[in-house]
Scaffold this active site. Structure first.
Site, mmCIF file in Angstrom:
data_model
loop_
_atom_site.group_PDB
_atom_site.id
_atom_site.type_symbol
_atom_site.label_atom_id
_atom_site.label_comp_id
_atom_site.label_asym_id
_atom_site.label_seq_id
_atom_site.Cartn_x
_atom_site.Cartn_y
_atom_site.Cartn_z
ATOM 1 N N ASP A 1 -5.609 -3.545 -2.782
ATOM 2 C CA ASP A 1 -4.647 -3.298 -1.701
ATOM 3 C C ASP A 1 -4.062 -4.597 -1.126
ATOM 4 O OD1 ASP A 1 -3.623 -2.541 1.017
ATOM 5 O OD2 ASP A 1 -4.401 -0.586 0.409
ATOM 6 N N SER B 1 0.833 -1.197 0.000
ATOM 7 C CA SER B 1 0.000 0.000 0.000
ATOM 8 C C SER B 1 0.873 1.256 0.000
ATOM 9 C CB SER B 1 -0.966 -0.045 1.191
ATOM 10 O OG SER B 1 -2.023 0.868 1.010
#
Length: 335
Positions: free
Chosen positions: A218, A99
């Site tokens: 993600d 991320s």
């Protein structure tokens, strides 16, 4: 003959320096007393030993790898951690990220300095990374049309161009999640900007990134602090940077903060396993800074600097321990 004699004298000086380092290292391990009121003497001895080590041996002698975790805007603390490492000459030779950790890690691995990244944080906003706006949120609610992170990829390319993984200055890997299979997808080749974007695409709010017939979101869902990848990249010492929000500090201020927090609650158990692989864990203290607080970048970066500086002595000690362990093994082999 004269040249050979010079070489022999030079080699002898190096050997004597290494012996001196070994003696100093043993003294540091035996006599260092963390509770001592004269702790500054231990720090001084460590500095002397460290400087001699760095002057005598190659930069890549012992490799430090760093795993940069996800955490939204709190991940700007990673910039501070890397800045402190640069200042202290800690040799980061492998990076893995998830991320925001993938975004910061990709920039650093491509050669973008921490000073440049600090400057970037002064101009960055969610609109420069996504098409996040009131209108796009309205469309999400009314028509279920997800937002896009295409701007994020464009923003990264502005600084690192069309760089591929094999062109990076530091070995780097990042993690994403396959929405169809739930598998962890590890990026080690292809476009760095695309990979980092996929690693940082929050599911539900943003449309998945299509890549090789996969729908990627993600990486925090499956691997928020990928310490195992740092080991696979060749690191001798693993440093993990955890920037997730303390659960009791969480405040549901926005859709994005709620979705971000849900991701990291989901990955909490896995994160504990990942942290267990680290030699050193750095947790910047950011208090009530939320995952969406890009406007508090200076606070996040400063928190990263302070936390990293506190960890640096232990990292240096581990590097020296590793080096002298290798020296002792080599000495035994020779004898």
């Amino acid at each position: 003959m004269k040249t050979a004699s010079c070489v022999m004298r030079s080699a002898q000086r190096v050997r004597l320096s290494i012996v001196a380092l070994l003696i100093a290292h043993c003294a540091l391990r035996v006599f260092a007393n963390p509770a001592s009121p004269v702790a500054n003497e231990d720090a001084f001895l460590m500095d002397v030993l460290w400087n001699r080590y760095r002057a005598l041996l190659p930069k890549d002698d012992i490799k430090v790898g760093i795993a940069l975790g996800g955490g939204g805007a709190r991940g700007l603390a990673h910039i501070g951690v890397l800045k402190a490492f640069d200042e202290e000459d800690v040799p980061v030779r492998a990076i893995a990220g998830t991320s925001v950790g993938a975004l910061i890690g990709s920039l650093y691995a491509a050669g973008i300095t921490t000073s440049q990244m600090e400057q970037m944080t002064q101009e960055i906003g969610w609109s420069s990374l996504t098409n996040y706006s009131r209108l796009s949120l309205f469309r999400l609610v009314v028509t279920q049309q997800q937002l896009s992170t295409k701007n994020m990829e464009t923003y990264l390319r502005k600084y690192i161009g069309d760089t591929n993984f094999n062109e990076l200055k530091i070995p780097f890997a990042c993690v994403s999640t396959d929405m169809q299979t739930g598998e962890r997808v590890v990026f080690r080749d292809g476009s760095v900007a695309l990979a980092a974007r996929a690693s940082a695409t929050i599911p539900g709010l943003f449309e998945p990134v299509e890549f090789r017939h996969r729908y990627l979101v993600d990486g925090g869902l499956v691997s928020n602090i990928p310490t195992d990848l740092v080991v696979l990249l060749g690191a001798d010492i693993v440093v993990a940077v955890d920037v997730t929000t303390v659960l009791e500090h969480f405040q549901p201020k926005s859709i994005m903060s709620v979705l971000n927090q849900a991701i990291y609650i989901q990955s909490e158990r896995l994160a504990q396993e990942e942290l267990g692989r680290a030699n050193v864990i750095i947790r910047p203290r950011m208090g009530d800074i939320m995952m969406t607080d890009l406007s508090r970048s200076d606070e996040s970066i400063n928190a990263g600097i302070l936390a990293a500086r506190q960890a640096v002595p232990e990292i240096k000690r581990l590097i020296l321990d590793k080096r002298f362990e290798h020296l002792r093994i080599n000495q035994k082999v020779r004898s």
